[in-house]
Write an enzyme that holds these catalytic residues in place. Structure first.
Site, mmCIF file in Angstrom:
data_model
loop_
_atom_site.group_PDB
_atom_site.id
_atom_site.type_symbol
_atom_site.label_atom_id
_atom_site.label_comp_id
_atom_site.label_asym_id
_atom_site.label_seq_id
_atom_site.Cartn_x
_atom_site.Cartn_y
_atom_site.Cartn_z
ATOM 1 N N VAL A 140 0.832 -1.201 0.000
ATOM 2 C CA VAL A 140 0.000 0.000 0.000
ATOM 3 C C VAL A 140 0.872 1.259 0.000
ATOM 4 C CG1 VAL A 140 -1.579 1.369 1.427
ATOM 5 C CG2 VAL A 140 -2.049 -1.049 1.024
ATOM 6 N N GLU A 141 1.930 1.248 0.785
ATOM 7 C CA GLU A 141 2.735 2.459 0.947
ATOM 8 C C GLU A 141 3.537 2.814 -0.306
ATOM 9 O OE1 GLU A 141 2.790 4.688 3.201
ATOM 10 O OE2 GLU A 141 1.564 3.759 4.736
#
Length: 319
Positions: free
Chosen positions: A108-109
């Site tokens: 996600v990051e």
């Protein structure tokens, strides 16, 4: 004639940047010339102001979800898990956080390290600390933490790149999180969140463990029942604030796998055809300590589950 030191003191009192420098010198023993050179070398960047005023978390869930729940990101997570299986296993043994959750955070990051940021961290923190009044105090504190981090780690403070908000490396730690939770998991004497996959994995696992992750405990479950009653239970927060008895008494069906006696937060998520509801448990709240958004935590949870399904040979159907 006014003494020069009185003039300097007055200037520091009226100039936020000079007051910041004086405070660092006084409280942390920084070399004034080093701090001044660093801040003089950092640039104010209006692109950063523009970016922080339109965060992705302002989207409705059905749009936000589509950013992160993609086949490419799920397949990338399976490959990341395969490539770093031994390190992920070691992190689980050391910190109690499962591989698919660590992998999902990194996915996600930064899409598993592919996009770690294009802004100099010093530029981002100077811009927001002295040019963004709504959160200037927070970002000045992060600038202080960043300069302390650079001194401790022997970094050139003008070199690291990160996000528009000053988050760094594959796991996008802000400076205060780096100082508190980053670990040297490959034992090479450095905490490198840009280039050491072991340090990245160990640091994410340590962050979760230090915030109370419970191995084997549930994260979230979907709820079914009357939408009006479910909506009345949703507080808008992230911290578990309802007993399961409260939820059941409202006519909500809970999966049999959920143990009685737990507390949960009821989360409302906007789909295109109306709201859906979830119960988030203590581990869900831990994910929100990484990013204080229920949308973020749900994206991490659902991506983690999709990665686990596909890694095990199943397949997560995307909607």
């Amino acid at each position: 004639m006014t003494a020069w030191w009185l003039c300097a003191g007055a200037a520091a009192a009226t100039d936020p940047e000079q007051a910041f420098i004086a405070d660092l010198v006084s409280r942390h023993g920084f070399d004034r010339a080093w701090v001044e050179r660093t801040l003089d070398g950092a640039r104010h960047d209006e692109r950063i102001i523009a970016a922080i005023t339109r965060p992705a978390e302002a989207m409705p869930w059905h749009r936000y979800r589509r950013i992160f729940l993609t086949d490419a990101r799920i397949d990338g997570g399976v490959e990341y898990w395969r490539r770093h299986a031994a390190t992920l296993r070691a992190a689980q043994e050391a910190f109690g956080v499962p591989p698919h959750v660590i992998t999902a955070i990194i996915g996600v990051e930064t899409l598993y390290g592919a996009h770690t940021g294009k802004y100099r961290v010093a530029d981002a923190l100077k811009t927001l600390g002295f040019g963004y009044p709504p959160r200037a105090d927070f970002f000045r504190k992060e600038l202080e933490q960043f300069l302390l981090m650079a001194r401790e780690e022997g970094m050139d403070p003008l070199a690291p790149l990160g996000s528009y908000a000053g988050a760094m490396g594959q796991p996008q730690f802000i400076a205060s999180s780096f100082r508190a939770y980053a670990v040297d998991f490959d034992d090479d004497g450095r905490r490198d969140l840009w280039n050491s996959d072991a340090d990245v994995i160990g640091s994410v696992a340590n962050y979760f463990a230090r915030h109370g992750w419970t191995q084997g405990a549930p994260v979230a479950v979907s709820l079914s029942g009357d939408a009006a009653r479910l909506g009345a239970l949703a507080s808008g927060g992230s911290k578990p604030d309802r007993t399961l008895a409260d939820i059941v008494e409202a006519g909500v069906a809970l999966p049999e796998s959920v143990e009685p006696g737990k507390t949960a937060v009821v989360i409302e998520l906007q789909q295109e055809d109306g709201p859906e509801y979830w119960a988030g448990f203590d581990n869900f709240y831990v994910i929100t300590r990484y990013n204080h958004s229920n949308l973020y935590a749900m994206a991490v949870f659902q991506l983690a589950e999709a990665i686990r399904e596909r890694q095990a040979g199943g397949d997560q159907v995307l909607q």
